[in-house]
Enzyme design. Structure first.
Site, PDB file in Angstrom:
ATOM      1  N   GLU A 153     -53.501 -65.675 -23.765  1.00 49.03           N
ATOM      2  CA  GLU A 153     -54.663 -64.888 -24.162  1.00 49.03           C
ATOM      3  C   GLU A 153     -54.282 -63.800 -25.158  1.00 49.03           C
ATOM      4  OE1 GLU A 153     -57.624 -65.525 -23.761  1.00 49.03           O
ATOM      5  OE2 GLU A 153     -57.554 -67.069 -22.230  1.00 49.03           O
ATOM      6  N   GLN A 210     -57.367 -62.811 -31.990  1.00 52.87           N
ATOM      7  CA  GLN A 210     -57.491 -62.832 -33.448  1.00 52.87           C
ATOM      8  C   GLN A 210     -56.546 -63.836 -34.091  1.00 52.87           C
ATOM      9  OE1 GLN A 210     -59.957 -60.547 -34.999  1.00 52.87           O
ATOM     10  NE2 GLN A 210     -60.401 -60.999 -32.871  1.00 52.87           N
ATOM     11  N   THR A 211     -56.191 -64.862 -33.345  1.00 51.17           N
ATOM     12  CA  THR A 211     -55.264 -65.849 -33.865  1.00 51.17           C
ATOM     13  C   THR A 211     -55.721 -67.221 -33.392  1.00 51.17           C
ATOM     14  OG1 THR A 211     -53.527 -64.187 -33.608  1.00 51.17           O
ATOM     15  CG2 THR A 211     -52.831 -66.431 -34.089  1.00 51.17           C
ATOM     16  N   CYS A 263     -73.501 -81.667 -29.813  1.00 51.63           N
ATOM     17  CA  CYS A 263     -73.544 -80.514 -28.912  1.00 51.63           C
ATOM     18  C   CYS A 263     -74.358 -80.843 -27.665  1.00 51.63           C
ATOM     19  CB  CYS A 263     -74.140 -79.304 -29.612  1.00 51.63           C
ATOM     20  SG  CYS A 263     -74.203 -77.850 -28.536  1.00 51.63           S
ATOM     21  N   TYR A 323     -62.082 -58.326 -22.277  1.00 48.20           N
ATOM     22  CA  TYR A 323     -62.010 -59.775 -22.454  1.00 48.20           C
ATOM     23  C   TYR A 323     -60.773 -60.360 -21.775  1.00 48.20           C
ATOM     24  CZ  TYR A 323     -60.694 -64.237 -24.057  1.00 48.20           C
ATOM     25  OH  TYR A 323     -60.271 -65.532 -24.040  1.00 48.20           O
ATOM     26  N   LEU A 359     -46.949 -63.973 -36.252  1.00 44.60           N
ATOM     27  CA  LEU A 359     -48.231 -63.927 -35.553  1.00 44.60           C
ATOM     28  C   LEU A 359     -49.063 -62.720 -35.954  1.00 44.60           C
ATOM     29  CD1 LEU A 359     -47.616 -65.001 -31.837  1.00 44.60           C
ATOM     30  CD2 LEU A 359     -48.985 -66.140 -33.563  1.00 44.60           C
ATOM     31  N   GLY A 360     -48.384 -61.667 -36.385  1.00 49.23           N
ATOM     32  CA  GLY A 360     -49.119 -60.464 -36.746  1.00 49.23           C
ATOM     33  C   GLY A 360     -49.563 -59.660 -35.548  1.00 49.23           C
ATOM     34  N   TYR A 361     -50.235 -58.562 -35.840  1.00 52.18           N
ATOM     35  CA  TYR A 361     -50.681 -57.661 -34.761  1.00 52.18           C
ATOM     36  C   TYR A 361     -49.544 -57.419 -33.773  1.00 52.18           C
ATOM     37  CZ  TYR A 361     -55.563 -57.821 -36.204  1.00 52.18           C
ATOM     38  OH  TYR A 361     -56.737 -57.687 -36.885  1.00 52.18           O
ATOM     39  N   CYS A 419     -69.665 -75.677 -32.001  1.00 50.62           N
ATOM     40  CA  CYS A 419     -70.507 -74.578 -32.486  1.00 50.62           C
ATOM     41  C   CYS A 419     -69.684 -73.690 -33.418  1.00 50.62           C
ATOM     42  CB  CYS A 419     -71.048 -73.778 -31.299  1.00 50.62           C
ATOM     43  SG  CYS A 419     -72.507 -72.785 -31.681  1.00 50.62           S
TER      44      CYS A 419
END
Length: 375
Positions: free
Chosen positions: A50, A55-56, A215, A133, A93-95, A205
């Site tokens: 998680e 953001q990845t 869907c 989250y 990966l960043g962040y 979606c």
DNA sequence: AAGCCGGGGCT
DNA sequence: AGCCCAGGCTT
């Protein structure tokens, strides 16, 4: 006690609960991707996944996740690791704060909770890097706690399903979506249900060109009924372009490299050191930089072609910067230079085949007499 | 509420 | 060349 009449409205998410589960769970069973963090319900695996997935995108995370878990199979392994070893696995990966927070949280769990990821919302929420989250994702997926999740996929999917035309990132809409995410939770299979929503958002979606034909929710999707599936969720208004005065500089002193930056409208708040370790006591960063630099900077905030101009007189420090259209500067004085494009984007710097962008920058800057390069 | 972090994938 | 991504933290 008054009854909210919206309870019985067809747009009340609670009225969709059983239908959603009956449509979503079979669809997920049939279409779910076989992802490495779905092998089992180990909360540590889910936690790591998680965090990496913040953001990845999934495809990016997979190889990092597998390598990370081979290296640190348990909370205890992670807690015992050096931060640099963790960051090395995170490169690309960043962040990077995610990795540091993960490490710090693992140390808390190793010290105070027997190296277990606890089934306790309050404990989880107290750990660094675990927001609403991520906590709920872990608790619902690993422990079947009946808690909602809201992230990019479910936000988009729910906005379309319920025909919400307002910006889902704004306060009231966001609160409505969190409530909806809670209202639609089934009594059982919550973890699977939450994953199914995200999976639908990822596979069907999608942000552009949603595949409504495939869907399982299409027949009741309000966005589809009104032909708005492409325009929901509403796009965030593009940020107003504002001219700000900003200055940035890379300083090298002996074996230490510093990256300094004055945030928009602020004082000298940001200063990072590369590779690490404090500079000398007794001289504040702010003092040194203020003294060194006479800024002539005009920079448009965030995005767009930028112009960064720095004028400075250097006394004790040496200023080194190699970038697009910039002159190589070294020595006791320097002429003007500017950077076009994103400010100090790693990609605008030397493509150095070592380690993280930060380390790449630092390594390059520390190299003796680097040649200027154009990009 | 808004700014900030970031590399990579997709259209 | 933008837009987007299994967000969280700080101010």
């Amino acid at each position: 006690m008054t009854v909210n009449r919206s309870d019985s409205s067809p747009n009340d998410p609670r009225a969709w609960r059983s239908w959603l589960a009956s449509r979503l769970l079979p669809w997920f069973h049939r279409h779910r991707r076989d992802l490495p963090w779905r092998d089992n319900r180990d909360p540590y695996r889910i936690w790591v996944s998680e965090v990496m997935l913040q953001q990845t995108q999934v495809a990016t995370v997979i190889p990092y996740f597998e390598r990370f878990l081979r290296t640190f199979p348990t909370v205890a392994d992670l807690a015992a690791a050096e931060e640099q070893a963790i960051l090395r696995l995170w490169e690309g990966l960043g962040y990077y704060r995610r990795a540091r927070d993960l490490h710090r949280a693992a140390r808390v769990l190793a010290a105070d909770h027997g190296g277990r990821v606890p089934d306790d919302p309050d404990v989880l929420a107290s750990l660094p890097g675990l927001g609403r989250y991520t906590c709920n994702a872990i608790l619902s997926q690993a422990f079947e706690r009946r808690l909602p999740i809201l992230e990019a996929n479910s936000q988009r999917m729910l906005s379309r399903l319920f025909g919400r035309t307002e910006d889902p990132r704004q306060g009231p809409a966001r609160r409505w979506l969190w409530q909806a995410a809670e209202d639609i939770l089934p009594q059982k299979n919550v973890g699977t249900f939450n994953q199914a929503i995200m999976e639908l958002g990822a596979l069907v979606c999608t942000p552009t060109a949603p595949r409504c034909d495939g869907c399982p929710l299409a027949e009741r999707c309000l966005a589809r009924q009104s032909g708005q599936q492409e325009s929901i969720p509403a796009r965030a208004a593009p940020p107003e372009i504002v001219s700000v005065r900003e200055i940035a500089v890379v300083l090298r002193r002996r074996d230490e490299v510093f990256l300094a930056r004055r945030p928009q409208g602020g004082r000298w708040a940001g200063l990072w050191e590369f590779p690490k370790g404090p500079i000398d006591e007794g001289e504040t960063h702010e003092k040194a930089i203020e003294r060194l630099l006479h800024e002539r900077t005009t920079m448009r905030a965030r995005s767009g072609a930028e112009l960064l101009t720095i004028r400075h007189a250097v006394t004790r420090y040496r200023v080194v910067l190699t970038c697009y259209d910039a002159e190589y500067l070294d020595g006791d004085f320097a002429s003007d230079f500017y950077v076009e494009g994103r400010w100090l984007s790693p990609k605008s710097l030397v493509d150095y085949p070592v380690s993280s962008p930060q380390r790449r920058l630092a390594t390059h800057l520390l190299a003796p007499n680097p040649e200027p390069r154009l990009f």
